[in-house]
Write a protein that holds these residues in place. Structure first.
Motif, PDB file in Angstrom:
ATOM      1  N   ALA A  84     -94.543 -48.066   0.952  1.00 40.05           N
ATOM      2  CA  ALA A  84     -93.535 -47.410   0.120  1.00 40.05           C
ATOM      3  C   ALA A  84     -92.493 -46.701   0.982  1.00 40.05           C
ATOM      4  O   ALA A  84     -91.288 -46.756   0.701  1.00 40.05           O
ATOM      5  CB  ALA A  84     -94.204 -46.427  -0.838  1.00 40.05           C
ATOM      6  N   TYR A  85     -92.953 -46.050   2.035  1.00 41.82           N
ATOM      7  CA  TYR A  85     -92.027 -45.327   2.908  1.00 41.82           C
ATOM      8  C   TYR A  85     -91.177 -46.278   3.749  1.00 41.82           C
ATOM      9  O   TYR A  85     -90.005 -46.000   4.025  1.00 41.82           O
ATOM     10  CB  TYR A  85     -92.811 -44.374   3.824  1.00 41.82           C
ATOM     11  CG  TYR A  85     -93.282 -43.122   3.124  1.00 41.82           C
ATOM     12  CD1 TYR A  85     -92.383 -42.191   2.611  1.00 41.82           C
ATOM     13  CD2 TYR A  85     -94.639 -42.862   2.963  1.00 41.82           C
ATOM     14  CE1 TYR A  85     -92.807 -41.045   1.975  1.00 41.82           C
ATOM     15  CE2 TYR A  85     -95.084 -41.715   2.325  1.00 41.82           C
ATOM     16  CZ  TYR A  85     -94.163 -40.813   1.826  1.00 41.82           C
ATOM     17  OH  TYR A  85     -94.596 -39.686   1.181  1.00 41.82           O
ATOM     18  N   HIS A  87     -90.528 -49.785   3.167  1.00 42.06           N
ATOM     19  CA  HIS A  87     -89.778 -50.845   2.500  1.00 42.06           C
ATOM     20  C   HIS A  87     -89.335 -50.511   1.077  1.00 42.06           C
ATOM     21  O   HIS A  87     -88.548 -51.246   0.497  1.00 42.06           O
ATOM     22  CB  HIS A  87     -90.598 -52.140   2.473  1.00 42.06           C
ATOM     23  CG  HIS A  87     -90.760 -52.779   3.813  1.00 42.06           C
ATOM     24  ND1 HIS A  87     -91.709 -52.380   4.719  1.00 42.06           N
ATOM     25  CD2 HIS A  87     -90.078 -53.810   4.405  1.00 42.06           C
ATOM     26  CE1 HIS A  87     -91.614 -53.122   5.807  1.00 42.06           C
ATOM     27  NE2 HIS A  87     -90.641 -53.988   5.645  1.00 42.06           N
ATOM     28  N   GLY A  88     -89.884 -49.454   0.501  1.00 42.02           N
ATOM     29  CA  GLY A  88     -89.433 -49.066  -0.832  1.00 42.02           C
ATOM     30  C   GLY A  88     -90.351 -49.535  -1.948  1.00 42.02           C
ATOM     31  O   GLY A  88     -91.277 -50.328  -1.748  1.00 42.02           O
ATOM     32  N   VAL A  89     -90.052 -49.051  -3.146  1.00 45.01           N
ATOM     33  CA  VAL A  89     -90.930 -49.255  -4.295  1.00 45.01           C
ATOM     34  C   VAL A  89     -90.982 -50.715  -4.744  1.00 45.01           C
ATOM     35  O   VAL A  89     -92.010 -51.178  -5.264  1.00 45.01           O
ATOM     36  CB  VAL A  89     -90.489 -48.341  -5.461  1.00 45.01           C
ATOM     37  CG1 VAL A  89     -89.134 -48.774  -6.013  1.00 45.01           C
ATOM     38  CG2 VAL A  89     -91.533 -48.335  -6.560  1.00 45.01           C
ATOM     39  N   GLU A  90     -89.918 -51.482  -4.554  1.00 46.45           N
ATOM     40  CA  GLU A  90     -89.919 -52.873  -5.006  1.00 46.45           C
ATOM     41  C   GLU A  90     -90.973 -53.692  -4.265  1.00 46.45           C
ATOM     42  O   GLU A  90     -91.633 -54.563  -4.848  1.00 46.45           O
ATOM     43  CB  GLU A  90     -88.531 -53.502  -4.816  1.00 46.45           C
ATOM     44  CG  GLU A  90     -87.428 -52.871  -5.650  1.00 46.45           C
ATOM     45  CD  GLU A  90     -87.659 -53.043  -7.146  1.00 46.45           C
ATOM     46  OE1 GLU A  90     -88.337 -54.019  -7.531  1.00 46.45           O
ATOM     47  OE2 GLU A  90     -87.178 -52.203  -7.928  1.00 46.45           O
ATOM     48  N   TYR A  91     -91.148 -53.411  -2.990  1.00 43.58           N
ATOM     49  CA  TYR A  91     -92.174 -54.111  -2.220  1.00 43.58           C
ATOM     50  C   TYR A  91     -93.574 -53.671  -2.671  1.00 43.58           C
ATOM     51  O   TYR A  91     -94.528 -54.450  -2.589  1.00 43.58           O
ATOM     52  CB  TYR A  91     -91.983 -53.864  -0.728  1.00 43.58           C
ATOM     53  CG  TYR A  91     -90.923 -54.750  -0.111  1.00 43.58           C
ATOM     54  CD1 TYR A  91     -91.270 -55.923   0.550  1.00 43.58           C
ATOM     55  CD2 TYR A  91     -89.576 -54.420  -0.204  1.00 43.58           C
ATOM     56  CE1 TYR A  91     -90.309 -56.744   1.112  1.00 43.58           C
ATOM     57  CE2 TYR A  91     -88.596 -55.238   0.341  1.00 43.58           C
ATOM     58  CZ  TYR A  91     -88.961 -56.402   0.995  1.00 43.58           C
ATOM     59  OH  TYR A  91     -88.004 -57.212   1.532  1.00 43.58           O
TER      60      TYR A  91
END
Length: 514
Positions: A84-85, A87-91
């Motif tokens: 999450a940190y 690559h972000g929430v979409e990943y």
């Protein structure tokens, strides 16, 4: 063992009132946990709440263990936090979907039976470690927003409300079980706080839970091999952790209720739930032992309680956020501390003077790894590996050989115990190659040739006898042993004696077992 209750079997006696009230209690207990786990993963609180709704709803309908509660869990949160940190929430959503596919595949392949390989000391350690995790996580509620410990009247009120909650949960069932004691405790503390205007921490102090229906959302990531390379390691760990925690929780609930769940069906349900969680903006999850024990302790046994819990959670998010955010955290903290006390296998403490030291070591080690590292899959894996090595070591020492000469001057070796990599050395020490007669028979009626190391040991032993002009025969091999030797016929040269023990002349008195 009785079969479990099923909401959809109208011939079974389901207490709908108890199922509803238990589900309502679980819904309240799910909220702070889901919010906290989402924050641990660096995600929005609603991401955890949506996951709790989707996981709970789907597994309650499709799962193999009615009465078991699933939702967003700390085990999954810890795994996906780094992703999450970076690559972000979409990943994260894409990872959860892939993890669900892996879990469903494991269920369809009927891999749930692998849980039979988990020894009881590992289960004890797993449960005790989870109990410690649940208890230690509640200590954070005794801190303020800055992370400092509560002091003065704030601490006294909070502690007093926690203790009162625990007292009600402990004492009410001794008087009446008509209503879940956990629900009575939460409502009582809520009433006291409102009536007396007590200034104490509430659910709203953690984060707002107000939201709408979980939005359908295909993860916005490139669908290529590069993305797969990024998410697959995380997805495989999430899938493994989720299945291990879910199937172990299923086994624990089975023991408590004296009923039998279906592990493979639960694996498929967990997979479908995670797939839907990923496309409905949830962080994924698995079975929750704490909430499951709340549900089971309240008397719930059917699917209805889990369905009610998930639906009520969604109703709270969409329409009752203002009310639920006023719930005192002290009540929910007291509830979870009682869950931790109930989860811990106190009976395991009595085993320290009665069980083998190796079992005690495995149990303590799994407890420590679970509690310290919060890595449930690693803890169980370590426990299983050590238990397997101990088992192999014990069996390696148990191989024996009974020796005698028959009337024809043939030396017989009757082998007792499995021949495998651990027992090869001891097996070789049983034979006196130089002093044995020209023909020997090795009898495997009470033994098994297990692996490649055993085959190579037989080959080397045969070569040692051939070098001094002596002949070796193998007798009474089981069909699986014959098949194993047949597959290795290009690398091994031994003579398999086809006659059974009944067809051979009776042996004289034994010369001894060594």
């Amino acid at each position: 063992m009785k079969k479990y209750l099923n909401l959809f079997d109208l011939s079974q006696d389901v207490n709908y009132k108890l199922e509803f009230l238990s589900g309502l209690t679980v819904a309240m207990a799910l909220i702070p946990e889901a919010v906290a786990f989402a924050l641990i993963a660096g995600l929005s609180p609603l991401t955890g709440l949506y996951a709790a709704f989707v996981m709970g709803f789907v597994t309650s309908i499709l799962g193999g263990r009615p009465g078991m509660i699933s939702g967003a869990t700390g085990a999954v949160a810890v795994v996906i936090a780094a992703l999450a940190y970076s690559h972000g929430v979409e990943y994260v959503f894409a990872t959860v979907v892939l993890a669900g596919i892996l879990q469903a595949t494991a269920g369809f392949l009927r891999l749930g039976k692998l849980m039979r390989l988990v020894p009881h000391p590992v289960i004890f350690g797993f449960v005790n470690g989870l109990a410690i995790i649940i208890f230690m996580s509640q200590l954070d509620q005794f801190k303020d927003a800055s992370g400092a410990w509560l002091t003065g009247p704030t601490l006294y009120w909070f502690t007093g409300l926690v203790l009162l909650t625990m007292l009600i949960i402990w004492g009410l069932p001794k008087l009446s079980k008509a209503v879940p004691s956990s629900l009575v405790a939460i409502l009582t503390i809520f009433g006291l706080v409102v009536v007396f205007g007590v200034d104490t921490k509430t659910v709203g102090d953690m984060a707002s839970i107000k939201g709408g229906f979980p939005p359908f959302h295909i993860p916005d990531v490139p669908f290529n091999m590069e993305t797969l390379a990024i998410i697959f390691p995380y997805a495989s760990i999430v899938a493994g952790v989720g299945l291990i925690e879910s199937l172990l929780t299923l086994n624990i609930i089975d023991e408590i209720t004296e009923t039998r769940g279906r592990g493979n069906k639960e694996a498929v349900a967990q997979g479908v739930a995670n797939i839907l969680s990923g496309v409905f903006s949830g962080m994924g999850g698995c079975a929750m032992i704490g909430q499951s024990l709340i549900n089971i302790s309240a008397g719930a046994r059917a699917r209805m309680s889990g369905i009610v819990a998930s639906v009520m959670l969604l109703i709270f998010i969409m329409f009752g956020a203002n009310l639920i955010e006023q719930l005192p955290l002290a009540a929910l903290t007291g509830l979870m501390i009682m869950v931790a006390i109930g989860t811990f296998e106190w009976a395991s403490l009595k085993t320290f003077t009665k069980m083998p030291p190796s079992d005690i070591f495995v149990m303590v080690l799994v407890t420590l790894v679970t509690a310290v590292l919060h890595n449930l899959a690693l803890a169980v894996l370590i426990g299983v590996i050590i238990a397997a090595l101990v088992f192999a070591w014990d069996n390696a020492k148990r191989i024996r050989a009974r020796k005698y000469l028959d009337e024809n001057g043939v030396k017989h070796y009757e082998i007792y115990g499995p021949l495998f990599f651990g027992s090869v050395t001891v097996f070789n020490e049983k034979f006196d190659v130089l002093n044995d007669p020209e023909e020997i028979i090795i009898d495997f009626a009470e033994s098994r040739v297990v692996d490649m190391s055993a085959i190579e040991a037989l080959n080397k032993l045969t070569e040692r006898y051939h070098k001094v002009g002596k002949r070796v025969h193998l007798k009474d091999l089981s069909q699986d042993c014959r098949r194993l030797l047949g597959n290795a016929d290009e690398i091994i040269d031994v003579n398999v004696l086809e006659k059974s023990a009944k067809e051979l002349p009776p042996r004289p008195d034994s010369l001894g077992m060594v």
